[in-house]
Design a protein around this motif. Structure first.
Motif, PDB file in Angstrom:
ATOM      1  N   GLY A 157       0.809  -1.214   0.000  1.00 54.02           N
ATOM      2  CA  GLY A 157       0.000   0.000   0.000  1.00 54.02           C
ATOM      3  C   GLY A 157       0.844   1.267   0.000  1.00 54.02           C
ATOM      4  N   ALA A 158       1.942   1.244   0.739  1.00 51.84           N
ATOM      5  CA  ALA A 158       2.812   2.422   0.803  1.00 51.84           C
ATOM      6  C   ALA A 158       3.539   2.675  -0.510  1.00 51.84           C
ATOM      7  CB  ALA A 158       3.823   2.246   1.933  1.00 51.84           C
ATOM      8  N   ALA A 159       3.667   1.624  -1.337  1.00 55.33           N
ATOM      9  CA  ALA A 159       4.413   1.768  -2.597  1.00 55.33           C
ATOM     10  C   ALA A 159       3.521   1.982  -3.807  1.00 55.33           C
ATOM     11  CB  ALA A 159       5.276   0.526  -2.815  1.00 55.33           C
ATOM     12  N   ARG A 160       2.210   1.968  -3.635  1.00 59.61           N
ATOM     13  CA  ARG A 160       1.307   2.043  -4.790  1.00 59.61           C
ATOM     14  C   ARG A 160       1.461   3.339  -5.568  1.00 59.61           C
ATOM     15  NH1 ARG A 160      -4.722   0.497  -3.476  1.00 59.61           N
ATOM     16  NH2 ARG A 160      -4.845   0.795  -5.738  1.00 59.61           N
ATOM     17  N   ALA A 161       1.597   4.452  -4.844  1.00 60.52           N
ATOM     18  CA  ALA A 161       1.699   5.741  -5.533  1.00 60.52           C
ATOM     19  C   ALA A 161       2.966   5.812  -6.375  1.00 60.52           C
ATOM     20  CB  ALA A 161       1.679   6.881  -4.514  1.00 60.52           C
ATOM     21  N   ALA A 162       4.087   5.340  -5.835  1.00 57.84           N
ATOM     22  CA  ALA A 162       5.345   5.367  -6.581  1.00 57.84           C
ATOM     23  C   ALA A 162       5.258   4.484  -7.822  1.00 57.84           C
ATOM     24  CB  ALA A 162       6.492   4.907  -5.684  1.00 57.84           C
ATOM     25  N   LEU A 163       4.611   3.319  -7.692  1.00 52.06           N
ATOM     26  CA  LEU A 163       4.481   2.435  -8.853  1.00 52.06           C
ATOM     27  C   LEU A 163       3.554   3.044  -9.898  1.00 52.06           C
ATOM     28  CD1 LEU A 163       5.239  -0.333 -10.048  1.00 52.06           C
ATOM     29  CD2 LEU A 163       3.109  -1.210  -9.069  1.00 52.06           C
ATOM     30  N   ALA A 164       2.485   3.720  -9.461  1.00 54.74           N
ATOM     31  CA  ALA A 164       1.552   4.333 -10.402  1.00 54.74           C
ATOM     32  C   ALA A 164       2.242   5.394 -11.256  1.00 54.74           C
ATOM     33  CB  ALA A 164       0.379   4.935  -9.640  1.00 54.74           C
ATOM     34  N   LYS A 165       3.207   6.090 -10.663  1.00 59.61           N
ATOM     35  CA  LYS A 165       3.958   7.093 -11.441  1.00 59.61           C
ATOM     36  C   LYS A 165       4.858   6.418 -12.472  1.00 59.61           C
ATOM     37  CE  LYS A 165       4.110  10.647  -7.839  1.00 59.61           C
ATOM     38  NZ  LYS A 165       5.002  11.444  -6.934  1.00 59.61           N
ATOM     39  N   LYS A 166       5.393   5.251 -12.119  1.00 56.20           N
ATOM     40  CA  LYS A 166       6.307   4.547 -13.021  1.00 56.20           C
ATOM     41  C   LYS A 166       5.561   3.768 -14.091  1.00 56.20           C
ATOM     42  CE  LYS A 166      10.409   3.183 -14.271  1.00 56.20           C
ATOM     43  NZ  LYS A 166      11.220   2.233 -13.502  1.00 56.20           N
ATOM     44  N   LEU A 167       4.425   3.146 -13.714  1.00 57.78           N
ATOM     45  CA  LEU A 167       3.654   2.321 -14.635  1.00 57.78           C
ATOM     46  C   LEU A 167       2.229   2.856 -14.716  1.00 57.78           C
ATOM     47  CD1 LEU A 167       4.765  -1.263 -13.487  1.00 57.78           C
ATOM     48  CD2 LEU A 167       5.721   0.097 -15.354  1.00 57.78           C
ATOM     49  N   THR A 168       1.858   3.422 -15.838  1.00 59.24           N
ATOM     50  CA  THR A 168       0.504   3.976 -15.985  1.00 59.24           C
ATOM     51  C   THR A 168      -0.493   2.927 -16.451  1.00 59.24           C
ATOM     52  OG1 THR A 168       1.030   4.672 -18.245  1.00 59.24           O
ATOM     53  CG2 THR A 168       1.398   6.277 -16.476  1.00 59.24           C
ATOM     54  N   ASN A 169      -0.006   1.834 -17.015  1.00 60.28           N
ATOM     55  CA  ASN A 169      -0.886   0.783 -17.523  1.00 60.28           C
ATOM     56  C   ASN A 169      -1.294  -0.157 -16.400  1.00 60.28           C
ATOM     57  OD1 ASN A 169      -1.091  -2.183 -18.702  1.00 60.28           O
ATOM     58  ND2 ASN A 169      -1.761  -0.755 -20.306  1.00 60.28           N
ATOM     59  N   GLN A 170      -2.606  -0.392 -16.270  1.00 62.97           N
ATOM     60  CA  GLN A 170      -3.100  -1.225 -15.186  1.00 62.97           C
ATOM     61  C   GLN A 170      -2.603  -2.660 -15.293  1.00 62.97           C
ATOM     62  OE1 GLN A 170      -7.349  -1.308 -14.799  1.00 62.97           O
ATOM     63  NE2 GLN A 170      -7.323  -2.602 -12.994  1.00 62.97           N
ATOM     64  N   GLN A 171      -2.557  -3.203 -16.511  1.00 64.86           N
ATOM     65  CA  GLN A 171      -2.092  -4.580 -16.682  1.00 64.86           C
ATOM     66  C   GLN A 171      -0.621  -4.711 -16.304  1.00 64.86           C
ATOM     67  OE1 GLN A 171      -5.150  -6.315 -16.781  1.00 64.86           O
ATOM     68  NE2 GLN A 171      -3.699  -7.689 -17.768  1.00 64.86           N
ATOM     69  N   GLU A 206      12.003   0.938  -9.259  1.00 62.53           N
ATOM     70  CA  GLU A 206      12.897   1.816 -10.030  1.00 62.53           C
ATOM     71  C   GLU A 206      13.380   1.148 -11.312  1.00 62.53           C
ATOM     72  OE1 GLU A 206      14.878   5.139 -11.138  1.00 62.53           O
ATOM     73  OE2 GLU A 206      13.536   4.924  -9.414  1.00 62.53           O
ATOM     74  N   SER A 207      13.606  -0.163 -11.282  1.00 57.71           N
ATOM     75  CA  SER A 207      14.242  -0.848 -12.413  1.00 57.71           C
ATOM     76  C   SER A 207      13.282  -1.629 -13.300  1.00 57.71           C
ATOM     77  CB  SER A 207      15.321  -1.805 -11.890  1.00 57.71           C
ATOM     78  OG  SER A 207      14.730  -2.828 -11.089  1.00 57.71           O
TER      79      SER A 207
END
Length: 473
Positions: A157-171, A206-207
């Motif tokens: 849950g704490a990392a969801r925002a950071a991942l959303a910025k990196k990956l915009t595609n839901q799949q 990040e990677s």
């Protein structure tokens, strides 16, 4: 589905509880922990509310608008107490959803059995038809879902925002999380290393590639050093079972029961690495090299050992090899043979009236019988548990007597302890070696020396799944 399951955010929401006994007290406690603003309607609250003082307000039945403004209300009647249907109707007329414990026909909603791994919460309900069944299923899930899954959910849950910025595609995000939940990040979190898991997740975000897959780095494997216990599969720990289910390859030896191997993931590769006495399928050094090789191929390697790997199991030697090669590993302890076999033989290792200490020793060294510190072993009111001593039993018993042990000192040998073919043979230091030879004991065994052995006749509870021979004691 005749009832819709929902999870309510009750923080700072008003909730009424009607009742004055233990069930009402449990409701107040649960609701207050969920953040609700609880009002208790009770004419004579029981003593069970005393520890909850400050977690609820006192409601007034007689107030004209007593139940106005409550989102939900719980009626918690004690056994034998009849529901006040007029009061229930009055509360419902105020626009409040009602639950009446054990009366689903009077309820707008039911309260499920809850497995709390916050923020992961699992609810089980049977529509009010079989609440005990729901509680039993919850108990089963308690054994399958480790407590640290809640911390894993919080990490994600704490990392969801950071991942959303990196990956915009839901799949792509879905693919990323599937890999995280089934990989080393989740395993590190479940092992209790929160800081390392967070660092790993940050690096993974990040990677990661735009499609959510991992970067081109070489795969990283891990080794699970797991104690399988003395034989009975029911003695496996929850954590051992989980690791057994996710391993890609299993290294096992002679002491691991087939019934325990049946608990390993069906499609995992199995490699037998020994060990029988003086007949090793692989030498210790070769086992270490094999674990390093398999982990470097990216595999999750289960090193499954009988008993506990850190008690005469050479587990320390094996993970020294892993540490030297920087291979990630974790250790899961098991029930050691002395504890399991003595329990199933009805022999407590310590007892206030017989033994105030217990020592574990091995009867087998690198080159035959081991030279023990007899002065520290032969002491009054002390139990001695001897591992791997059957092959040198005659030598060991003579050494006991040569160093001052009473020839009448009670001894028990437990062969195949905790297993369906368990045999327990009792005698004394003077005669146990001859008895073991006469019975043809072959092992694996644990030898228990001390006055506690005399308690077996009184405390023996375990009946092996075969008719014991007349010579079994």
């Amino acid at each position: 589905m005749n009832r819709l399951p929902i999870f309510l955010d009750l923080r700072d929401r008003r909730v009424a509880v009607v009742g004055q006994g233990s069930l009402a007290a449990r409701r107040v406690d649960t609701l207050s922990r969920a953040g609700a603003e609880v009002s208790l309607f009770a004419e004579h609250p029981s003593d069970e509310f005393a520890p909850l003082e400050g977690k609820y307000r006192h409601g007034d039945f007689s107030a004209p608008e007593a139940f106005a403004g409550f989102g939900i209300a719980y009626f918690a009647y004690e056994p034998g107490e009849q529901p006040n249907e007029a009061l229930i109707a009055r509360v419902r007329e105020a626009g409040t959803l009602v639950n009446v414990a054990d009366y689903p026909a009077l309820s707008d909603f039911i309260t499920p059995s809850v497995l709390d791994r916050s923020p992961l919460v699992i609810a089980i309900a049977t529509g009010g038809d079989a609440p005990l069944l729901g509680r039993m299923l919850k108990a089963r899930l308690e054994t399958l879902i480790p407590a640290n899954y809640g911390r894993l959910a919080a990490l994600a849950g704490a990392a969801r925002a950071a991942l959303a910025k990196k990956l915009t595609n839901q799949q792509a995000r879905l693919r990323f999380w599937e890999r995280v939940y089934d990989g080393p990040i989740a395993e590190t979190m479940l092992a209790g290393d929160d800081a390392t898991a967070k660092s790993m997740l940050d690096r993974e975000i990040e990677s990661c590639r735009p499609d959510g897959s991992a970067s081109g780095d070489a795969p990283t494997g891990e080794v699970y050093l797991v104690g399988a216990g003395p034989g009975d599969p029911d003695l496996l720990t929850f954590r051992a079972f989980r690791l057994m289910q996710q391993a890609d390859v299993v290294l096992y030896d002679q002491l691991v029961e087939p019934a325990i191997m049946d608990r390993v993931r069906r499609d995992a590769e199995r490699i037998y690495v020994g060990k029988k006495r003086a007949n090793h399928a692989l030498q210790q050094e070769e086992i270490g090299e094999l674990m390093v090789k398999l982990a470097r191929e990216g595999k999750r390697v289960l090193r499954l050992k009988g008993g506990d790997p850190f008690i005469f199991g050479r587990g320390g030697e094996e993970i020294e090899k892993l540490a030297a090669h920087r291979v990630p590993f974790q250790v899961c302890p098991g029930v050691t043979a002395a504890a399991g076999c003595s329990s199933y033989a009805g022999i407590p290792l310590t007892h206030r009236d017989y033994a105030q200490s217990c020592v574990f020793v091995t009867g087998h060294g690198r080159d035959g019988p081991i030279q023990l510190d007899w002065a520290s072993i032969i002491r009054p009111r002390q139990t001695v548990a001897v591992y791997m001593g059957l092959a040198h039993l005659d030598f060991l018993t003579k050494e006991f007597m040569r160093h001052g042990a009473d020839p009448a000192l009670p001894v028990a040998i437990v062969e195949n302890g905790t297993r369906p073919n368990q045999i327990t043979l009792t005698g004394t230091i003077a005669d146990i070696a001859a008895k073991a030879a006469a019975h043809g004991l072959r092992g694996p065994t644990i030898i228990i020396v001390g006055e506690v052995v005399t308690l077996r006749d009184k405390l023996n509870w375990y009946t092996p799944h075969r008719a014991p021979e007349a010579s079994d004691a």
